[in-house]
Design a protein around this motif. Structure first.
Motif, PDB file in Angstrom:
ATOM      1  N   GLN A  84      49.508  34.328  36.422  1.00 27.85           N
ATOM      2  CA  GLN A  84      49.451  32.952  35.921  1.00 27.85           C
ATOM      3  C   GLN A  84      50.628  32.093  36.363  1.00 27.85           C
ATOM      4  O   GLN A  84      50.536  30.875  36.350  1.00 27.85           O
ATOM      5  CB  GLN A  84      49.338  32.943  34.394  1.00 27.85           C
ATOM      6  N   SER A  85      51.715  32.719  36.800  1.00 23.22           N
ATOM      7  CA  SER A  85      52.862  31.938  37.261  1.00 23.22           C
ATOM      8  C   SER A  85      52.741  31.498  38.714  1.00 23.22           C
ATOM      9  O   SER A  85      53.547  30.692  39.183  1.00 23.22           O
ATOM     10  CB  SER A  85      54.164  32.736  37.073  1.00 23.22           C
ATOM     11  N   VAL A 106      39.989  34.135  38.229  1.00 24.06           N
ATOM     12  CA  VAL A 106      41.069  33.172  38.434  1.00 24.06           C
ATOM     13  C   VAL A 106      40.502  31.833  38.911  1.00 24.06           C
ATOM     14  O   VAL A 106      39.690  31.791  39.826  1.00 24.06           O
ATOM     15  CB  VAL A 106      42.083  33.692  39.490  1.00 24.06           C
ATOM     16  N   VAL A 149      49.093  39.832  34.273  1.00 22.68           N
ATOM     17  CA  VAL A 149      48.252  38.638  34.163  1.00 22.68           C
ATOM     18  C   VAL A 149      49.050  37.434  33.670  1.00 22.68           C
ATOM     19  O   VAL A 149      49.043  36.370  34.301  1.00 22.68           O
ATOM     20  CB  VAL A 149      47.039  38.893  33.236  1.00 22.68           C
ATOM     21  N   LEU A 150      49.739  37.590  32.539  1.00 21.79           N
ATOM     22  CA  LEU A 150      50.383  36.439  31.907  1.00 21.79           C
ATOM     23  C   LEU A 150      51.674  35.992  32.588  1.00 21.79           C
ATOM     24  O   LEU A 150      51.996  34.802  32.570  1.00 21.79           O
ATOM     25  CB  LEU A 150      50.659  36.734  30.432  1.00 21.79           C
ATOM     26  N   VAL A 162      47.442  28.859  40.660  1.00 18.09           N
ATOM     27  CA  VAL A 162      46.592  29.266  39.541  1.00 18.09           C
ATOM     28  C   VAL A 162      46.511  28.181  38.470  1.00 18.09           C
ATOM     29  O   VAL A 162      47.527  27.704  37.961  1.00 18.09           O
ATOM     30  CB  VAL A 162      47.091  30.596  38.935  1.00 18.09           C
ATOM     31  N   THR A 203      40.521  37.526  31.647  1.00 14.85           N
ATOM     32  CA  THR A 203      40.632  38.947  31.950  1.00 14.85           C
ATOM     33  C   THR A 203      39.525  39.721  31.253  1.00 14.85           C
ATOM     34  O   THR A 203      39.289  39.537  30.064  1.00 14.85           O
ATOM     35  CB  THR A 203      42.011  39.485  31.512  1.00 14.85           C
ATOM     36  N   GLY A 239      44.086  28.783  35.817  1.00 16.79           N
ATOM     37  CA  GLY A 239      43.730  29.530  34.618  1.00 16.79           C
ATOM     38  C   GLY A 239      43.134  30.875  34.975  1.00 16.79           C
ATOM     39  O   GLY A 239      42.723  31.104  36.118  1.00 16.79           O
ATOM     40  N   THR A 240      43.107  31.776  33.986  1.00 17.00           N
ATOM     41  CA  THR A 240      42.554  33.112  34.196  1.00 17.00           C
ATOM     42  C   THR A 240      41.722  33.530  32.996  1.00 17.00           C
ATOM     43  O   THR A 240      41.861  32.990  31.905  1.00 17.00           O
ATOM     44  CB  THR A 240      43.665  34.175  34.386  1.00 17.00           C
TER      45      THR A 240
END
Length: 143
Positions: free
Chosen positions: A122-123, A69, A117-118, A127, A132, A129-130
């Motif tokens: 990410q919300s 992250v 994750v999405l 954050v 995985t 960006g990520t």
């Protein structure tokens, strides 16, 4: 820390339920000495916890992933609090490198992982960006 302390730690890492009597026998010291050494290792916070090794697939969490992250500057503390609030979070670490944090997460399946994750990670407002990385196999051994 000497060789006996290290040997005791190795034994306890393999089985945290090892009795003090068995620990003493295996390292070749008296039970009283083993107890005193164990107490010192706990008091000095060398041993932080006694834990169990769970088969995550057996409890319905058969998909594991590392989520790298990238977060906004100066947001580590608030991100860490929110990350640990996620029931799927098994490990959260501040790291150096291309990403700021690494999370080990466990999910029931890939749809659950995708949502985690999405939609949820990410919300988070911290954050940016990520990335995985899916875990195919895990092995826990002695250090």
């Amino acid at each position: 820390m000497d060789a006996i302390d290290r040997e005791m730690l190795d034994i306890l890492r393999a089985d945290a339920r090892t009795s003090v009597r068995d620990l003493a026998t295996r390292v070749g010291i008296s039970r009283a000495s083993a107890y005193a050494r164990l107490r010192r290792l706990i008091d000095d916070k060398v041993i932080r916890a006694f834990t169990i090794d769970v088969d995550h697939a057996a409890i319905g969490l058969g998909v594991s992933a590392y989520v790298h992250v990238r977060i906004k500057q100066n947001s580590w503390k608030s991100f860490r609090k929110k990350a640990w609030a996620l029931e799927e979070a098994a490990h959260v670490a501040l790291v150096a490198g291309d990403f700021d944090c690494v999370m080990l997460v466990r999910a029931s399946d890939t749809d659950h992982l995708r949502d985690l994750v999405l939609e949820r990670i990410q919300s988070l407002p911290e954050v940016l960006g990520t990335q995985t990385v899916l875990v195919f196999e895990e092995h826990h051994g002695l250090v």
